[in-house]
Structure formats: C-alpha cells, structure tokens
Design a protein around this motif. Structure first.
Motif, mmCIF file in Angstrom:
data_model
loop_
_atom_site.group_PDB
_atom_site.id
_atom_site.type_symbol
_atom_site.label_atom_id
_atom_site.label_comp_id
_atom_site.label_asym_id
_atom_site.label_seq_id
_atom_site.Cartn_x
_atom_site.Cartn_y
_atom_site.Cartn_z
ATOM 1 N N ALA A 187 54.344 -23.687 -23.318
ATOM 2 C CA ALA A 187 53.866 -23.053 -24.554
ATOM 3 C C ALA A 187 54.239 -23.813 -25.817
ATOM 4 O O ALA A 187 55.167 -23.429 -26.527
ATOM 5 N N THR A 188 53.506 -24.861 -26.087
ATOM 6 C CA THR A 188 53.520 -25.655 -27.319
ATOM 7 C C THR A 188 54.803 -26.477 -27.456
ATOM 8 O O THR A 188 55.843 -26.150 -26.872
ATOM 9 N N PRO A 189 54.753 -27.538 -28.268
ATOM 10 C CA PRO A 189 55.953 -28.369 -28.468
ATOM 11 C C PRO A 189 57.129 -27.599 -29.040
ATOM 12 O O PRO A 189 58.291 -27.996 -28.841
ATOM 13 N N GLU A 190 56.851 -26.506 -29.767
ATOM 14 C CA GLU A 190 57.940 -25.726 -30.363
ATOM 15 C C GLU A 190 58.827 -25.077 -29.305
ATOM 16 O O GLU A 190 59.973 -24.713 -29.587
ATOM 17 N N THR A 191 58.331 -24.911 -28.111
ATOM 18 C CA THR A 191 59.136 -24.419 -26.997
ATOM 19 C C THR A 191 59.543 -25.563 -26.077
ATOM 20 O O THR A 191 60.728 -25.733 -25.752
ATOM 21 N N VAL A 192 58.570 -26.346 -25.660
ATOM 22 C CA VAL A 192 58.782 -27.361 -24.629
ATOM 23 C C VAL A 192 59.754 -28.446 -25.078
ATOM 24 O O VAL A 192 60.637 -28.862 -24.312
ATOM 25 N N ASN A 193 59.613 -28.919 -26.310
ATOM 26 C CA ASN A 193 60.443 -30.046 -26.740
ATOM 27 C C ASN A 193 61.932 -29.730 -26.822
ATOM 28 O O ASN A 193 62.752 -30.482 -26.285
ATOM 29 N N PRO A 194 62.336 -28.649 -27.496
ATOM 30 C CA PRO A 194 63.779 -28.374 -27.548
ATOM 31 C C PRO A 194 64.378 -28.072 -26.180
ATOM 32 O O PRO A 194 65.532 -28.439 -25.912
ATOM 33 N N VAL A 195 63.610 -27.420 -25.314
ATOM 34 C CA VAL A 195 64.104 -27.150 -23.965
ATOM 35 C C VAL A 195 64.287 -28.466 -23.207
ATOM 36 O O VAL A 195 65.332 -28.713 -22.590
ATOM 37 N N SER A 196 63.285 -29.324 -23.269
ATOM 38 C CA SER A 196 63.357 -30.610 -22.572
ATOM 39 C C SER A 196 64.489 -31.472 -23.110
ATOM 40 O O SER A 196 65.170 -32.156 -22.343
ATOM 41 N N ASP A 197 64.692 -31.445 -24.421
ATOM 42 C CA ASP A 197 65.767 -32.247 -25.011
ATOM 43 C C ASP A 197 67.132 -31.805 -24.502
ATOM 44 O O ASP A 197 68.003 -32.638 -24.202
ATOM 45 N N GLN A 198 67.345 -30.496 -24.416
ATOM 46 C CA GLN A 198 68.625 -30.009 -23.905
ATOM 47 C C GLN A 198 68.816 -30.408 -22.440
ATOM 48 O O GLN A 198 69.921 -30.772 -22.024
ATOM 49 N N CYS A 199 67.741 -30.349 -21.667
ATOM 50 C CA CYS A 199 67.839 -30.731 -20.258
ATOM 51 C C CYS A 199 68.133 -32.226 -20.119
ATOM 52 O O CYS A 199 68.964 -32.630 -19.296
ATOM 53 N N GLU A 200 67.454 -33.031 -20.899
ATOM 54 C CA GLU A 200 67.679 -34.482 -20.842
ATOM 55 C C GLU A 200 69.117 -34.814 -21.219
ATOM 56 O O GLU A 200 69.773 -35.654 -20.579
ATOM 57 N N ALA A 253 65.073 -21.638 -28.599
ATOM 58 C CA ALA A 253 64.740 -22.261 -27.313
ATOM 59 C C ALA A 253 65.858 -23.177 -26.850
ATOM 60 O O ALA A 253 66.237 -23.181 -25.666
ATOM 61 N N ALA A 254 66.409 -23.967 -27.765
ATOM 62 C CA ALA A 254 67.517 -24.864 -27.425
ATOM 63 C C ALA A 254 68.762 -24.072 -27.031
ATOM 64 O O ALA A 254 69.463 -24.429 -26.074
ATOM 65 N N GLU A 255 69.034 -22.991 -27.748
ATOM 66 C CA GLU A 255 70.228 -22.188 -27.468
ATOM 67 C C GLU A 255 70.176 -21.553 -26.090
ATOM 68 O O GLU A 255 71.163 -21.590 -25.337
ATOM 69 N N VAL A 256 69.041 -20.940 -25.743
ATOM 70 C CA VAL A 256 68.976 -20.263 -24.447
ATOM 71 C C VAL A 256 68.944 -21.276 -23.300
ATOM 72 O O VAL A 256 69.412 -20.972 -22.188
ATOM 73 N N THR A 257 68.420 -22.461 -23.564
ATOM 74 C CA THR A 257 68.458 -23.511 -22.539
ATOM 75 C C THR A 257 69.895 -23.946 -22.290
ATOM 76 O O THR A 257 70.317 -24.120 -21.136
ATOM 77 N N GLN A 258 70.633 -24.110 -23.361
ATOM 78 C CA GLN A 258 72.049 -24.465 -23.212
ATOM 79 C C GLN A 258 72.798 -23.383 -22.438
ATOM 80 O O GLN A 258 73.656 -23.677 -21.592
ATOM 81 N N ASP A 259 72.452 -22.143 -22.688
ATOM 82 C CA ASP A 259 73.058 -21.026 -21.960
ATOM 83 C C ASP A 259 72.753 -21.134 -20.464
ATOM 84 O O ASP A 259 73.644 -20.977 -19.609
ATOM 85 N N LEU A 260 71.511 -21.404 -20.122
ATOM 86 C CA LEU A 260 71.136 -21.540 -18.714
ATOM 87 C C LEU A 260 71.905 -22.663 -18.035
ATOM 88 O O LEU A 260 72.310 -22.548 -16.869
ATOM 89 N N ILE A 261 72.095 -23.755 -18.758
ATOM 90 C CA ILE A 261 72.781 -24.920 -18.182
ATOM 91 C C ILE A 261 74.276 -24.667 -18.051
ATOM 92 O O ILE A 261 74.881 -24.898 -16.990
ATOM 93 N N LEU A 262 74.876 -24.192 -19.114
ATOM 94 C CA LEU A 262 76.334 -24.092 -19.149
ATOM 95 C C LEU A 262 76.873 -22.814 -18.523
ATOM 96 O O LEU A 262 77.980 -22.797 -17.989
ATOM 97 N N ASN A 263 76.107 -21.736 -18.587
ATOM 98 C CA ASN A 263 76.622 -20.452 -18.120
ATOM 99 C C ASN A 263 76.030 -20.012 -16.787
ATOM 100 O O ASN A 263 76.690 -19.336 -16.009
#
Length: 424
Positions: A114-127, A94-104
């Motif tokens: 869909a649960t903290p296992e998805t939401v938290n790493p995505v939100s952390d990368q965005c923050e 989740a963190a990797e693909v979020t970084q891809d969306l941001i950087l690429n």
C-alpha cells in the motif's frame, strides 16, 4: 549495500535491540527459538490509505483454509502466526511498528503493501535489521529510488513486485492517443513519494510522445482545495489530467472541477480510482474516469496457493464479503502466495538468512502474473503486467472497470473501447 554475513547481521540486530528498547518502552528483542514461524504484516488499517486493506480478512481466511495453521518446509511441519500491525497510513508509524515486530516479536519475515508511504519505511527497517521483507502495491521507482537504492548493488533483505511508473506512463500513451483530444495534459502531482517520482519521470516521456504537459508544481496533502491547479489546467486548455492522490483528495479535486466548470475529456488518478468504494460516492460523475489495471477478474492468471482463476477469486470474495471485487484483492492474495512459497522452500524457515536466500530465489506464477526478483527492471524487483481501464455503468454494481487498452499486454483481454468522459 554490500552483503554481510549472518553473524554480522545478527550483531546488527542485537545492537538495534539496545537502541530500540528505549523508543519501544523498554521492550527487548524476542530471540528465543520456538517452532512457530512468526510473520509480520504491516498495513494501513486506518487513515486515508485504509481503502487498500479491505481484502485482508478474506485473504487471511483463505490462507488459514489452505494451510490449516501449518506450513511444511524441509520435511518438517511448523506452526505459523501472522502478526498484524496498523501503520495508520503514517510513514513514521509504519517504521515504529516494524521495529516492534523485529525487536519484540521475533518475526522471520515481514510482508507489507500500500504505497511508498507504507512500503518504504517498513522495508528500510527490515533492511537495517537484516529481516527479510516482501512487498507490493507501490510502483517500482518510488520503492527503489525513494529508498536511495543503488542500481549497481540493490538491497540485501528487501524484495518487491508491482508495476513501474515507466510501465504506467507507457500504458497511458496509446490509450490517450485513441481519444480525440488536443494532446494537452495537466499533471496533479503531490509532494510525496509517488508524486515526486511521477513529476520527474512522466513529463519527458509524455512530451516525447507528442503531448504537452502543464505542471503547477508540488503540493502538500491534505489540501483544502485544488483551485490553483484547476485554474492552471483550465487556462492551459488541458483536456487530459493525470496524477496520483488518495481518494479523499481526488473527491476534493473533482468537486472543484465541477464548481469551476472544468470538464477534461480524460482523467487518470493513481491511488484514487482503483476502488469501487471510492468511486461510488461520485455518482454519475464516476462514469469514464480512468484507472490503471494491475489485476482484474478477467486477468489470465491463477493462484499458486488455492488454484483459483482470477474470476474464481473475485467471485469468492464477492460471495464472502458482499462487496464488489477490486484490484488490490489480487495483490493481497499474491503477497501470501509469495510468503508461503518462500517459507516452504527455505532450508530453515526459522532462520532469517535461510528465508532471505529463498526469497531472493523466488520464481513463481501467481494470481497477478510471474514473480521473479532477478528479472528487474531494478534490483530486488519484479515487474507485473499493467493495462488501462475506465469506469463504466455496470449491471450487478453501479460501475465496473472495463479494460479499454491492452497495447503492452495483449494477453489480457479488453472489454470495450476508450471513450471521453460524458458530462450529461
């Protein structure tokens, strides 16, 4: 986290680009300006959390039908593109693909669920990168405290709406009290974000209401069996079980209960029992199982995007998909209600700072209730209504959710009374 200026945030983004190029195979951030608003969507399309994504094709079709590929903001029309990435039900992915969306991909806004296992790493990368993010479908406490949030400061770019763990346990208590039980509760809480939050927060509230909790301790998933937990509950005489595990884990647990002759009167299991697809394989043994109800076809709310009532949304989904509605439908729909409301209100929907400002100011009636991130109970969060339901034999479908307790939200109608699980 203290607020930073747009210049400082853009500097962070450029710095992250240099770091991220190696980890993303040499990709560079997409910084070129276009007239297309790019929206990232990170979700567990595959893996054990894939149950949460079944409504996305239908909801994206609704978005397309409503907006026709254009969104108006500040008197100007913009094309938009929704770029979907699969977290594979894995926090690292989740963190990797979020970084891809941001950087690429150069997204202006990211949505996730869909649960903290998805939401938290995505939100952390965005923050970290100064990219606005809106999310739902993870209880507020593991979302906020699982990300090491400070209640005195909150976050700058990440916002979330859903029910809270505190709200959940306080909804379960009046329901349990209406059942004829011995008040002994077994806790099935794994070693993950939800499990850790519930194992810490639930017992004091449950025991403060006159119940007694048996907690065999944390465990890792997937588990080959739940014999030790079942044995502990059975030995303690627990007539109520509460916990939070995905559908495959609950099937293992529930099959083990049958094998060991353990027959609790009430079983609530977060993550596992919200979905008809997860209930169907249980057959007769699904009858009477308990679920929290975040949204249903009988919810007294309407969509700001399509104007549909909850019942109309559920019926439209069933007609289009041939499948029974389930609770995540309302929250998938509401996520895009908020996304497009934010983009329409942003002074410049191509500018992340402008989008962030609009996101923070959200004040919207949605299909799941009112969303306002200033209302809390935690910073950057908005609490949505919650009632209690049980699976009961249906007419059109094998089982339907029947709301059996609405103590905390009486505006949401009940459809029956609480009942103990029948084992005949």
């Amino acid at each position: 986290m203290a607020s930073n200026s747009g210049f400082e945030r853009r500097s962070v983004l450029k710095g992250m680009a240099a770091i991220g190029a190696a980890s993303l195979g040499g990709m560079a951030p997409a910084l070129a300006a276009t007239d297309t608003i790019k929206i990232g969507l990170v979700m567990p399309k595959t893996g054990p959390l894939a149950f949460f994504t079944e409504h996305i094709p239908f909801v994206l079709d609704q978005v397309k039908a409503t907006y026709g590929g254009q969104v108006k903001s500040g008197g100007k029309s913009y094309a938009y593109e929704i770029i979907v990435r699969d977290s594979q039900s894995n926090p690292n992915r989740a963190a990797e693909v979020t970084q891809d969306l941001i950087l690429n991909e150069g997204v202006s806004l990211i949505a996730t669920f869909a649960t903290p296992e998805t939401v938290n790493p995505v939100s952390d990368q965005c923050e970290l990168n100064g990219i606005p993010c809106v999310s739902n479908d993870a209880p507020l406490e593991p979302y906020f405290f699982g990300r090491h949030g400070d209640p005195k400061k909150g976050f700058d770019y990440t916002y979330h709406f859903f029910f809270s763990g505190d709200e959940l346990v306080k909804a379960l208590l009046p329901y349990w009290k209406k059942l004829d039980t011995n008040g002994l509760v077994g806790g099935l809480w794994p070693n993950d974000g939800d499990g850790l939050a519930q194992s810490k927060g639930f017992p004091p509230i449950i025991e403060g209401a006159g119940f007694k909790v048996t907690d065999p301790g944390r465990f890792d998933m997937p588990a080959s069996n739940y014999n030790s937990q079942i044995g502990a509950f059975k030995s303690a005489g627990c007539e109520i079980v509460t916990g939070v595990v995905p559908p495959p884990e609950f099937t293992t647990f529930w099959n083990g209960c049958a094998q060991q002759g353990y027959q609790p009167k009430s079983v609530y299991m977060g993550k596992a029992l919200e979905f008809p697809m997860a209930i169907a394989p249980l057959g007769e043994r699904a009858n009477g199982l308990t679920t929290e109800v975040w949204w249903s076809s009988n919810s007294p709310f309407s969509s700001s995007m399509t104007g549909q009532s909850s019942m109309q949304l559920a019926q439209a989904y069933e007609k289009a998909s041939g499948r029974q509605w389930s609770q995540p439908l309302g929250f998938r729909h509401s996520l895009f209600e908020v996304v497009f409301d934010v983009l329409k209100r942003a002074e410049d929907p191509m500018d992340t700072e402008s989008v962030k400002t609009a996101l923070a100011a959200t004040d919207l009636d949605t299909i799941v209730g009112h969303v306002n991130f200033g209302t809390g109970p935690l910073p950057n969060c908005s609490l949505t209504p919650l009632v209690i339901g049980q699976w009961s034999k249906g007419t059109k479908y094998p089982y339907d959710i029947v709301i059996v307790d609405n103590t905390n939200f009486p505006s949401i109608p009940t459809g029956g009374d609480p009942f103990a699980i029948p084992y005949s």
